[in-house]
Design an enzyme around this catalytic site. Structure first.
Site, PDB file in Angstrom:
ATOM      1  N   HIS A   1      15.061  39.149  40.708  1.00 23.96           N
ATOM      2  CA  HIS A   1      16.400  39.093  40.091  1.00 23.96           C
ATOM      3  C   HIS A   1      16.299  39.181  38.570  1.00 23.96           C
ATOM      4  O   HIS A   1      17.169  39.759  37.924  1.00 23.96           O
ATOM      5  CB  HIS A   1      17.117  37.817  40.527  1.00 23.96           C
TER       6      HIS A   1
ATOM      7  N   THR B   1      44.229  36.302  38.585  1.00 27.15           N
ATOM      8  CA  THR B   1      43.308  36.732  39.648  1.00 27.15           C
ATOM      9  C   THR B   1      41.842  36.563  39.271  1.00 27.15           C
ATOM     10  O   THR B   1      40.973  36.631  40.139  1.00 27.15           O
ATOM     11  CB  THR B   1      43.503  38.237  39.925  1.00 27.15           C
TER      12      THR B   1
ATOM     13  N   CYS C   1      42.222  33.494  34.778  1.00 27.22           N
ATOM     14  CA  CYS C   1      43.530  34.135  34.635  1.00 27.22           C
ATOM     15  C   CYS C   1      44.166  34.106  36.026  1.00 27.22           C
ATOM     16  O   CYS C   1      43.740  33.333  36.880  1.00 27.22           O
ATOM     17  CB  CYS C   1      43.410  35.539  34.037  1.00 27.22           C
TER      18      CYS C   1
ATOM     19  N   ASP D   1      44.560  32.301  30.463  1.00 23.60           N
ATOM     20  CA  ASP D   1      45.899  32.726  30.069  1.00 23.60           C
ATOM     21  C   ASP D   1      46.887  31.809  30.791  1.00 23.60           C
ATOM     22  O   ASP D   1      46.487  30.784  31.386  1.00 23.60           O
ATOM     23  CB  ASP D   1      46.126  34.222  30.344  1.00 23.60           C
TER      24      ASP D   1
ATOM     25  N   MET E   1      40.090  38.846  33.143  1.00 21.13           N
ATOM     26  CA  MET E   1      39.124  38.083  32.336  1.00 21.13           C
ATOM     27  C   MET E   1      37.697  38.577  32.571  1.00 21.13           C
ATOM     28  O   MET E   1      36.881  38.607  31.644  1.00 21.13           O
ATOM     29  CB  MET E   1      39.211  36.594  32.662  1.00 21.13           C
TER      30      MET E   1
ATOM     31  N   HIS F   1      21.186  34.576  41.893  1.00 22.15           N
ATOM     32  CA  HIS F   1      20.798  35.981  41.754  1.00 22.15           C
ATOM     33  C   HIS F   1      21.168  36.581  40.399  1.00 22.15           C
ATOM     34  O   HIS F   1      20.455  37.436  39.885  1.00 22.15           O
ATOM     35  CB  HIS F   1      21.450  36.823  42.858  1.00 22.15           C
TER      36      HIS F   1
HETATM   37  C1  RB5 Z   1      49.176  37.776  34.193  1.00 19.35           C
HETATM   38  O1  RB5 Z   1      50.392  37.956  34.813  1.00 19.35           O
HETATM   39  C2  RB5 Z   1      48.057  38.358  35.045  1.00 19.35           C
HETATM   40  O2  RB5 Z   1      48.095  39.750  35.005  1.00 19.35           O
HETATM   41  C3  RB5 Z   1      46.710  37.845  34.564  1.00 19.35           C
HETATM   42  O3  RB5 Z   1      46.698  36.459  34.642  1.00 19.35           O
HETATM   43  C4  RB5 Z   1      45.483  38.290  35.337  1.00 19.35           C
HETATM   44  O4  RB5 Z   1      45.634  38.079  36.703  1.00 19.35           O
HETATM   45  C5  RB5 Z   1      44.956  39.627  35.021  1.00 19.35           C
HETATM   46  O5  RB5 Z   1      43.971  40.114  35.567  1.00 19.35           O
END
Ligand code: RB5
Length: 151
Positions: free
Chosen positions: A132, A66, A64, A7, A70, A97
């Protein structure tokens, strides 16, 4: 075929990782996003998750802000083992693993250099199999049970 998507929160890191993969001679297909406008990460996680799930591609990378959103999206797709990795150790474990076929990273939590090192470690590590594999088989069984309405 190698897939990558992000994103807006992962766009810059995605460009860096694409260049790194190309340097390593790995053909990579970018499924977006392609500019900094705010978008919804599920739309891009779905593209990679679905393609891996139906066997159109073998491996993918999702980014994304964090990596959390995703990861949640990609792991909805049967057969996708998406690992949110944040350092060299988790990058290695995700292959040894978990045999992760998708790695997920945070564009707002990692430097380009560290993320590049992590992707390299994931690519170069080997799945250990054995106990595993038995655990991955249990994950497949859960997917089968959900599909068949047993869970
Ligand atoms: C977008 O602002 C942010 O929420 C997205 O990139 C991501 O971190 C979501 O988990």
């Amino acid at each position: 075929m190698f897939l990558i998507a992000s994103d807006h929160g992962g766009l810059d890191l995605k460009e860096h990782i694409k260049a790194y993969l190309k340097e390593r001679g790995i053909e990579v297909r970018d499924l977006g996003t392609d500019n900094g406008d705010s978008v919804d990460y599920p739309d891009f996680g779905e593209r990679v998750g679905k393609a891996i799930s139906i066997g159109e591609a073998e491996k993918g990378i999702l980014i994304c802000g964090t990596g959390i959103g995703m990861s949640i999206v990609a792991n909805k797709f049967p057969g996708v083992r998406a690992a949110l990795i944040w350092d060299e150790f988790t990058a290695r474990m995700s292959k040894e693993h978990n045999n992760a076929n998708v790695v997920v990273m945070g564009g707002r939590t990692l430097s380009e250099e560290k993320a590049e090192r992590m992707v390299g470690i994931w690519l170069d590590s080997k799945f250990e199999g054995g106990r595993h594999q038995k655990r991955l088989d249990k994950i497949s069984q859960i997917e089968d049970d959900i599909r068949a309405g047993r869970l």
